[in-house]
Design an enzyme around this catalytic site. Structure first.
Site, PDB file in Angstrom:
ATOM      1  CD  GLU A  51     -14.373 -44.847 -26.624  1.00 32.46           C
ATOM      2  OE1 GLU A  51     -14.830 -44.196 -25.307  1.00 32.46           O
ATOM      3  OE2 GLU A  51     -13.453 -43.923 -26.803  1.00 32.46           O
ATOM      4  CB  CYS A  99     -21.778 -30.074 -28.218  1.00 34.49           C
ATOM      5  SG  CYS A  99     -19.862 -30.040 -28.157  1.00 34.49           S
ATOM      6  CE1 TYR A 125     -29.135  -2.504 -42.342  1.00 33.31           C
ATOM      7  CE2 TYR A 125     -29.343  -1.564 -44.747  1.00 33.31           C
ATOM      8  CZ  TYR A 125     -29.862  -1.767 -43.330  1.00 33.31           C
ATOM      9  OH  TYR A 125     -31.082  -0.966 -43.354  1.00 33.31           O
ATOM     10  CG  ASN A 174     -13.849 -33.140 -35.075  1.00 29.06           C
ATOM     11  OD1 ASN A 174     -14.023 -34.212 -35.795  1.00 29.06           O
ATOM     12  ND2 ASN A 174     -14.782 -32.716 -34.039  1.00 29.06           N
TER      13      ASN A 174
END
Length: 458
Positions: free
Chosen positions: A32, A42, A432, A311
């Site tokens: 990395e 995000c 509903y 993912n």
């Protein structure tokens, strides 16, 4: 197993493979470039805007936590070359001085999870202090620190680009007390919506105090005597800025793959089979923002940079390397976002995408409310729906509204995955009660209208 990229796809692949095969059976090394692994990019706008803590709160699993599970994570390390014939990769430390050739390590299975790179046009002044991207947690930290340390009140912020990142960063900067201007070269903000729906977003942003300028092209970043950004110039005028945030979208980061001769699609993303194996290369896998995936509605490949898919790609790769069998079927293009209290969602195809794919279709727009009209807190909602002529198959849905609007797109996403018709959608047994929905859910109101449009055309 060698993994290039330590975020969603890469570390999901590594973690899943480790669950299935122990350290004695499978050695896993992950490279990395940055300092963080398994983090939520995000969440950066909400951290910058002060709604959530960061950066640690945005990390699902640290490098040390991965290491404790038997994954050799090497942060601040970049892979510079892939040797497919020799089944090895060359790597070196980020910032090594002098930058030597690096060292080689071999692999049995290679996982490319190199993500995407933000678009950063070659404009004069683009690299000046005060101009920020928000692709990684390190980027987010730099912007956060700049806002914390800046002494001008009120700060003036310009966001370049009005896609998902652009509007989310506009909200974050507004929450930080900035006077915000958003510049977008398209006719409306949110180019992932049809223009009529984007116009609703523009009107709402203007009502929030965000100056939204569309149909304009940035020509340069203006700097002051100290070298810092002081304005953003377009062909028409200059917009004063103490800080600039770039939200111009991303492209697949596949420079390593391209140099190695791996197959790329029209978007520049890697091409894989449903098992996420790179086409024509038995021991090379790829997932996340660096790949193209199958659009299940149009039947065409497309690039979709979302952590949800990354993912799933990683899990698929990890299961297959770990000895199991799993495939990733494709996507329908579902996305949801918000700017302040306005929720924005889409799934499936836009009008121009449906036309490009050769569909004959009807398109309708329906107005409804988030709750029963008489119930306190009911807010207006607009639903736009596309349906195929002849078959009645749902092709796409867009939703713009306040609280309770965005996640309604999930009903349409499931309908698209199932290949449902709009007629079938009208009889879905949805929940509903007056606090949650009108008797006819807004998505079903649009479906009924689409059925009527298809019947009238016949």
């Amino acid at each position: 197993m060698v993994v290039i990229g330590g975020d969603a796809a890469g570390m999901s692949a590594a973690s899943q493979a480790r669950r299935l095969r122990g350290p004695d059976e499978l050695e896993i090394v992950a490279f990395e470039r940055g300092t963080f692994t398994s983090y939520s990019a995000c969440g950066i706008p909400y951290w910058v805007g002060g709604e959530v803590d960061g950066p640690d709160a945005l990390v699902a699993r640290t490098p040390d936590e991965h290491r404790s599970r038997g994954i050799d994570v090497r942060t601040r390390t970049e892979v510079t070359e892939i040797d497919l014939e020799g089944r090895r990769v060359r790597f070196r430390g980020v910032g090594d001085r002098p930058a030597g050739p690096g060292r080689w390590t071999g692999y049995d299975d290679l996982v490319l999870a190199t993500g995407a790179r933000p678009l950063r046009p070659a404009l004069p002044g683009i690299d000046a202090p005060g101009v920020h991207g928000v692709q990684s947690l390190d980027d987010g930290q730099a912007l956060f620190d700049a806002l914390e340390g800046y002494g001008v009140t009120p700060r003036r912020a310009v966001v370049v680009g009005a896609g998902y990142i652009g509007i989310e960063m506009a909200e974050a900067l507004l929450n930080r007390g900035c006077a915000v201007t958003v510049l977008e070269r398209g006719p409306q903000p949110m180019p992932t919506l049809d223009p009529s729906m984007g116009a609703l977003v523009r009107d709402a942003m203007s009502g929030m105090g965000i100056e939204t300028v569309t149909g304009t092209e940035v020509t340069r970043i203006v700097t002051g005597e100290d070298g810092r950004v002081c304005a953003v110039a377009t062909g028409e005028r200059e917009y004063p800025a103490d800080v600039v945030v770039l939200g111009l979208g991303v492209r697949p980061e596949t420079s390593l793959a391209e140099a190695a001769g791996l197959p790329l699609g029209a978007s520049g993303g890697l091409l894989t089979d449903p098992s996420m194996r790179v086409r024509g290369h038995e021991h090379v896998w790829a997932g996340g923002d660096c790949v193209e995936v199958l659009d299940l509605v149009s039947g065409r490949p497309r690039h979709v940079a979302l952590g949800t898919h990354a993912n799933k790609h990683g899990r698929t790769i990890g299961v297959n390397i770990g000895g199991g069998r799993l495939t990733f079927p494709g996507v329908v293009g579902t996305a949801v976002s918000k700017v302040c209290d306005l929720e924005i969602a889409r799934t499936g195809l836009l009008e121009d995408e449906a036309e490009a794919a050769g569909f004959r279709f009807a398109v309708v727009t329906a107005e409804s409310t988030s709750r029963a009209g008489y119930f306190p807190g009911a807010r207006p909602m607009t639903v736009r729906m596309l349906a195929e002529r002849g078959t009645g198959r749902l092709l796409g849905v867009q939703i713009v509204g306040r609280e309770g609007a965005g996640k309604r797109v999930d009903v349409a996403a499931v309908a698209l995955m199932a290949g449902m018709t709009v007629q079938q959608m009208t009889v879905l047994d949805l929940g509903y009660a007056p606090p949650f929905s009108p008797v006819w859910d807004p998505v079903q109101v649009a479906a009924r209208k689409a059925v009527a449009a298809l019947e009238s055309a016949d």
